[in-house]
Structures are given as structure tokens and as C-alpha cells.
Design an enzyme around this catalytic site. Structure first.
Site, PDB file in Angstrom:
ATOM      1  N   HIS A 173       0.855  -1.187   0.000  1.00 10.09           N
ATOM      2  CA  HIS A 173       0.000   0.000   0.000  1.00 10.09           C
ATOM      3  C   HIS A 173       0.888   1.233   0.000  1.00 10.09           C
ATOM      4  CE1 HIS A 173      -3.170   2.474   2.490  1.00 10.09           C
ATOM      5  NE2 HIS A 173      -2.955   2.993   1.292  1.00 10.09           N
ATOM      6  N   MET A 189       1.587   4.878   0.261  1.00  7.35           N
ATOM      7  CA  MET A 189       1.066   6.178   0.681  1.00  7.35           C
ATOM      8  C   MET A 189       2.177   7.174   0.391  1.00  7.35           C
ATOM      9  SD  MET A 189      -0.872   4.953   4.110  1.00  7.35           S
ATOM     10  CE  MET A 189      -0.001   3.396   4.117  1.00  7.35           C
ATOM     11  N   GLY A 239      -2.006   7.227   7.255  1.00  2.00           N
ATOM     12  CA  GLY A 239      -0.813   7.771   7.908  1.00  2.00           C
ATOM     13  C   GLY A 239      -0.458   7.115   9.220  1.00  2.00           C
ATOM     14  N   GLY A 262      -4.061   2.216  14.284  1.00  2.00           N
ATOM     15  CA  GLY A 262      -4.722   2.397  15.575  1.00  2.00           C
ATOM     16  C   GLY A 262      -5.742   3.519  15.632  1.00  2.00           C
ATOM     17  N   GLY A 265      -8.392   0.346   7.818  1.00  4.19           N
ATOM     18  CA  GLY A 265      -8.410   1.390   8.826  1.00  4.19           C
ATOM     19  C   GLY A 265      -9.465   1.221   9.890  1.00  4.19           C
ATOM     20  N   GLY A 266      -8.999   0.929  11.105  1.00  3.64           N
ATOM     21  CA  GLY A 266      -9.903   0.890  12.252  1.00  3.64           C
ATOM     22  C   GLY A 266     -10.841  -0.297  12.291  1.00  3.64           C
ATOM     23  N   GLY A 275      -4.419  -3.962  11.213  1.00  4.01           N
ATOM     24  CA  GLY A 275      -3.146  -3.826  11.920  1.00  4.01           C
ATOM     25  C   GLY A 275      -3.324  -4.115  13.390  1.00  4.01           C
ATOM     26  N   SER A 276      -3.771  -3.097  14.147  1.00  3.29           N
ATOM     27  CA  SER A 276      -3.853  -3.226  15.603  1.00  3.29           C
ATOM     28  C   SER A 276      -4.707  -4.395  16.065  1.00  3.29           C
ATOM     29  CB  SER A 276      -4.432  -1.963  16.238  1.00  3.29           C
ATOM     30  OG  SER A 276      -4.243  -0.859  15.433  1.00  3.29           O
TER      31      SER A 276
HETATM   32  C1  DX5 Z   1      -3.049   3.390   7.818  1.00  4.40           C
HETATM   33  C2  DX5 Z   1      -2.618   2.139   7.123  1.00  4.40           C
HETATM   34  C3  DX5 Z   1      -3.271   0.914   7.604  1.00  4.40           C
HETATM   35  C4  DX5 Z   1      -3.008   0.592   9.057  1.00  4.40           C
HETATM   36  C5  DX5 Z   1      -4.269   0.021   9.612  1.00  4.40           C
HETATM   37  O1  DX5 Z   1      -2.663   4.516   7.140  1.00  4.40           O
HETATM   38  O2  DX5 Z   1      -2.844   2.218   5.735  1.00  4.40           O
HETATM   39  O3  DX5 Z   1      -2.964  -0.221   6.792  1.00  4.40           O
HETATM   40  O4  DX5 Z   1      -1.975  -0.328   9.256  1.00  4.40           O
HETATM   41  O5  DX5 Z   1      -4.109  -0.132  10.961  1.00  4.40           O
HETATM   42  P1  DX5 Z   1      -5.337  -0.344  11.935  1.00  4.40           P
HETATM   43  O6  DX5 Z   1      -5.967  -1.653  11.569  1.00  4.40           O
HETATM   44  O7  DX5 Z   1      -4.703  -0.325  13.270  1.00  4.40           O
HETATM   45  O8  DX5 Z   1      -6.277   0.817  11.697  1.00  4.40           O
HETATM   46 ZN    ZN Z   2      -2.655   0.264   4.573  1.00  5.01          ZN
END
Ligand code: DX5
Ligand code: ZN
Length: 234
Positions: free
Chosen positions: A68, A70, A144, A147, A178-179, A199-200
Site C-alpha cells: 500500500h 502512501m 498515515g 490504531g 483502517g480501524g 493492523g492493531s
Molecule cells: C493506515 C494504514 C493501515 C493501518 C491500519 O494509514 O494504511 O494499513 O496499518 O491499521 P489499523 O488496523 O490499526 O487501523
Molecule cells: Zn494500509
């Protein structure tokens, strides 16, 4: 509830001193891809992982690598991530001008192409390229940081993408980033998502039960129909 979804844990939330251990954890959980968040300190404030790290992870896992980007001007990074072994290369609609050309360049470099939109960008802005992409990544937080709390109205965009996909026969994977957590997980799936990035919640173990409820051999053909213009195998 249909539990036949693809799972792409994001290593942004792992212990960066042990990314190898994180990959094993993702494999054990039956993850389909590892989501790798590349940030350039310009498109988003943080700087995270670059192509050399991706290259060193390539030999450590059979998981597909879902990169991904960014970053601003993503076109400059295509050869680097192709060489590093990325399977899917997703860039931001907001970070590039010549979207059509960037998608073509990613395909020519032998990767699947993904397009991502931030919470303020509508799905309609993608209308001219939805037939070309292999993945659409709907950001449900401002990119960015890991969590963050999900911006729930963004889920409407998933339903829109699902509707278009079903009507048109386009083959993109609808991925959500995200989230995502144990509380909103089912709502995300019910909106029509194919793939969940986490992620988290993945690394703190709170998705364990949901992940365990997936069928033992999910029907991947639903997500990877194996046709279209994409560069990879699948
Ligand atoms: C945020 C990232 C996500 C991030 C998601 O900018 O693109 O991939 O790791 O993390 P969680 O699941 O904690 O929102
Ligand atoms: Zn991502």
C-alpha cells in the site's frame, strides 16, 4: 454471516524488530496476504517501510505481498517494488495525476494494480478506471497511522463498489483499511468487502475468534476469478 473473506494483516502494527515473527503469525492465522504500508513523509507525515525491506521479506514467506503506497508521485516507485517482489501494488488516487497510465505501468511491471481512496474521495472519481484495477482499497481512516477509529460513513463506499462490481462483472477485490475491529467487523463484511486489512486488532489478538470462524478452505475463486488485464498469476 458469510465468513468467506480474504485477510490481509498489516505489519504496521507489528514489532518492527521482528517482522519475520509477524509473518509467521500471519501464516498461522491463515492470512491470504501481508499488507505492507509504505509512507514517504510527504503524502502522509510518517516514513515507514521501503522497497529494500519488502525485498528482504520476499524470501521469508509465501504470502502474497499487498503493498500500500502512501507516497506522492507513486509512478517513480513502480520498478523498485516490482523488483522487490510485490504482488499487488496499490497507490492513492489523490497522489497521482495520470492514474490510467500508472495502472498500466504497474501491470507492465508484472504486478496486480490497486487504487486507494481516502475518506473524502468518492467512488465516482474512479469511474473511468474501475475496469482496469485488480483491487480497490477503501480507506476508512485518514491514511498515515495505525490504531485510529474507523470513519463509519466510509462503509457506504464499499456497498457502492460492490453494486458496481456485481452489475459490471469487473473483477477488483474490494479491500478495507483502517480501524477494523471485532465490533465493526461484521458491518464491514455486510457492506460487501472482499478483503479486510487489519493492523492493531490483528496483532492484539482481538480478531482471533472471527478469523477462526472462516471456512477451512475459503473459496478463493470468488475473489480471484483469474481474468482481466492484471499482470500477476492468480
Ligand atoms: C493506515 C494504514 C493501515 C493501518 C491500519 O494509514 O494504511 O494499513 O496499518 O491499521 P489499523 O488496523 O490499526 O487501523
Ligand atoms: Zn494500509
Amino acid at each position: 454471516m458469510d465468513t468467506n473473506f480474504l485477510l490481509a494483516p498489516s505489519i504496521l502494527a507489528c514489532d518492527f524488530s521482528d517482522i519475520g515473527g509477524a509473518l509467521s503469525l500471519i501464516e498461522k492465522a491463515g492470512g491470504d496476504m501481508v499488507h505492507i504500508d509504505v509512507m514517504d513523509g510527504h503524502f502522509v507525515p510518517e516514513i515507514t517501510i521501503g522497497a529494500p525491506v519488502v525485498a528482504s521479506l520476499r524470501d521469508k514467506t509465501k504470502l502474497m505481498m499487498d503493498v500500500h503506497l502512501m507516497v506522492s508521485e507513486p509512478e517513480h516507485f513502480i520498478p523498485l517494488f516490482a523488483k522487490a517482489g510485490a504482488d499487488y501494488l496499490t497507490f492513492h488516487y489523490e497522489a497521482a495525476v495520470h492514474i490510467h497510465s500508472v495502472i498500466e505501468q504497474i501491470h507492465k511491471a508484472g504486478m496486480k494494480a490497486g487504487i486507494s481512496i481516502v475518506p473524502s474521495t468518492p467512488v465516482s472519481f474512479l469511474s473511468e478506471i474501475l475496469d482496469m484495477v485488480d483491487l480497490v482499497l477503501v480507506m476508512t481512516v485518514n491514511p498515515g497511522y495505525g490504531g485510529q477509529k474507523m470513519i463509519v460513513p466510509c462503509l457506504k463506499k464499499i456497498s457502492t463498489l460492490r453494486e458496481i462490481k456485481e452489475k459490471s462483472g469487473f473483477r477488483y477485490i474490494i479491500s478495507v483499511d483502517g480501524g477494523v475491529n471485532a465490533e465493526n467487523f461484521h458491518q464491514v463484511l455486510a457492506s460487501g468487502a472482499d478483503m479486510i486489512v487489519s493492523g492493531s486488532a490483528f496483532f492484539n489478538g482481538s480478531l482471533e475468534r472471527i478469523i477462526a470462524s472462516r471456512p477451512e478452505s475459503p473459496d478463493k475463486s470468488l475473489f480471484f476469478p483469474g481474468k482481466g488485464t492484471g499482470g500477476g498469476e492468480n
